[in-house]
Design an enzyme around this catalytic site. Structure first.
Site: not given
Length: 476
Positions: A75-76, A148, A277, A326
């Site tokens: 577990r490492h 604008h 399309s 990660r």
């Protein structure tokens, strides 16, 4: 069955993928271990040369399934990689002496970051060169500028590209400096005090020399003096924020392309066999420019995620940031890499429609000239606010008439010159028409501004000639 990383598989190029590929990262970690062993031996640690040779011979013997199998027990992840490397080498346990996990992972990840950063910096220089090329190619095409999203004054299509190019120069400059100053964590041990290395090597001088060699091996000139178990994650936030800044002018360019294409002023290119399309056969969508905007928004999301890491480590460090890093760090580079490839593709394939651009500008020209009409009226003795109100009244009325009737014959000059106040001031239609007679004078200093930006861009091209010459591969 695991799903692939879509960003890596579909959008990122081979050089970026190679940096973050698990096998490539594992190989880089093994190279670091070997470099540390060699330096430790030279500095007096009892590591036989033949044992180092065994590790060198096993450098490419990477069994990712075996590493995962060990990790399910330990577990490492780093412990699993240590055991797998020793097993593959058939050697004594000489790697990782005086080191903690972050002496391995943080330093290798920072090497990945720096190399990936150099790749995307180079692609940014190429984008700058392409934007500048377009600014020069279109420096005589007069375009209706908008603020604008409303017609404002004439500009040059080339100046619009120069505007985006200049916006890119700032982030390029800042990112170049970021990479140059980017500091390595170095070999600092579990809490940063270098206690274990000091005990192993016997003197501060040897510890410093070992760290200098590791930094040189990884390509760094700066090393942090007093980090904890991890380097400050604020560096990760700054990194991703810099990537967002590099993407920003590209997003502006892509939005400009989408808007101009909607008016049929330009095209991003439409390949033989391409479909716009599935329902509407006539459509030629700006699908690549839309993708650029999507990439830019995704990078902003990663920057938000990286901001959550900054300042969130307990005391000398923890692994609460591991899951996010990660994902965020490689994916941010995959995203920017895909964005750069797409931007370069659009810049290569785009085209302009000068006849449509000119027709639009001629239709709007009397409106675009209203600031000069205002100036002429003031010079003739009409009060500024009075003249402004008169021109506004006729301009709005004419704009509504054109929209309601579909007429393309703009008659603003007729209405303005017939106004009693202007007639009393001696302003005739001929005076206003003279303003419209030569369109080029409306663009002000646009030509010289294009060249000013191009001059700045040319300096980058001279500094990074190979990177500036880069061309994209094919994109989906």
């Amino acid at each position: 069955m695991a799903n692939p990383n879509l960003l890596s598989e579909r959008y990122a190029t081979a050089p970026i993928n190679a940096l973050f590929f698990e096998r490539g990262k594992t190989r880089a970690e093994r190279e670091l271990w070997i470099a540390v062993m060699k330096a430790q031996r030279e500095l007096g640690v009892a590591i036989p040369a033949e044992e180092i040779a065994k590790f060198e011979a096993a450098r490419e013997s990477i069994d990712l399934d075996r590493i995962r199998s060990i990790e399910r027990t330990t577990r490492h992840d780093v412990k699993a990689k240590i055991e797998a490397f020793v097993e593959a080498a058939g050697a004594a346990e000489h790697i990782h002496k005086g080191m903690t996990s972050r002496d391995l992972t943080d330093n290798v990840e920072q090497m990945q970051i720096r190399k990936a950063g150099q790749i995307v910096l180079g692609k940014g220089v190429s984008i700058l060169r392409h934007l500048t090329d377009r600014s020069r190619a279109y420096q005589d095409v007069i375009l209706t500028a908008r603020t604008h999203h409303q017609p404002a004054q004439p500009t040059l299509l080339g100046r619009r590209f120069a505007m985006w190019a200049e916006e890119l120069i700032g982030p390029l400059t800042a990112f170049e400096r970021f990479l140059a100053d980017y500091p390595l964590r170095g070999l600092k041990g579990p809490v940063g005090t270098q206690f274990d290395l000091l005990a192993l090597l016997g003197s501060p001088e040897k510890v410093d020399e070992l760290e200098r060699r590791v930094a040189r091996e990884l390509g760094f000139s700066a090393v942090l003096d007093a980090p904890g178990q991890v380097y400050p994650r604020s560096l990760d936030f700054e990194l991703v924020a810099r990537l967002v800044s590099l993407a920003s002018p590209c997003e502006n360019f892509a939005k400009g392309m989408r808007l101009m294409s909607g008016y049929e002023l330009v095209t991003e290119g439409f390949k033989e066999g391409q479909v716009g399309s599935s329902a509407m056969p006539h459509k030629m969508n700006t699908r690549s420019s839309e993708r650029i905007c999507g990439f830019a928004e995704l990078l902003k999301m990663y920057a938000d995620g990286a901001s959550r890491l900054a300042g969130d480590q307990w005391e000398e460090g923890d692994v609460s940031c591991s899951v996010m890093r990660r994902v965020i760090i490689p994916d941010a580079f995959y995203t920017l890499d895909g964005l750069c490839e797409t931007v370069l593709t659009v810049l290569n394939d785009l085209g302009a429609y000068p006849a449509v651009i000119r027709h639009e500008t001629e239709r709007y020209l009397p409106f675009l000239a209203t600031t000069e009409m205002l100036s002429l009226a003031v010079k003739s003795g009409v009060g500024r606010e009075t003249a402004h109100a008169i021109i506004k009244k006729h301009a709005v009325a004419e704009a509504l008439r054109l929209r309601q009737t579909g007429d393309s014959d703009n008659r603003l000059v007729d209405w303005v010159s017939a106004d009693p106040v202007f007639q009393a001031a001696g302003l005739q239609a001929a005076s206003f028409r003279a303003i419209l007679s030569e369109m080029t004078h409306f663009v002000g200093r646009a030509q010289s501004q294009i060249e000013a930006v191009a001059s700045k861009a040319d300096a980058w091209v001279r500094k990074y000639p190979a990177e500036a010459a880069y061309e994209p591969g094919g994109i989906l």
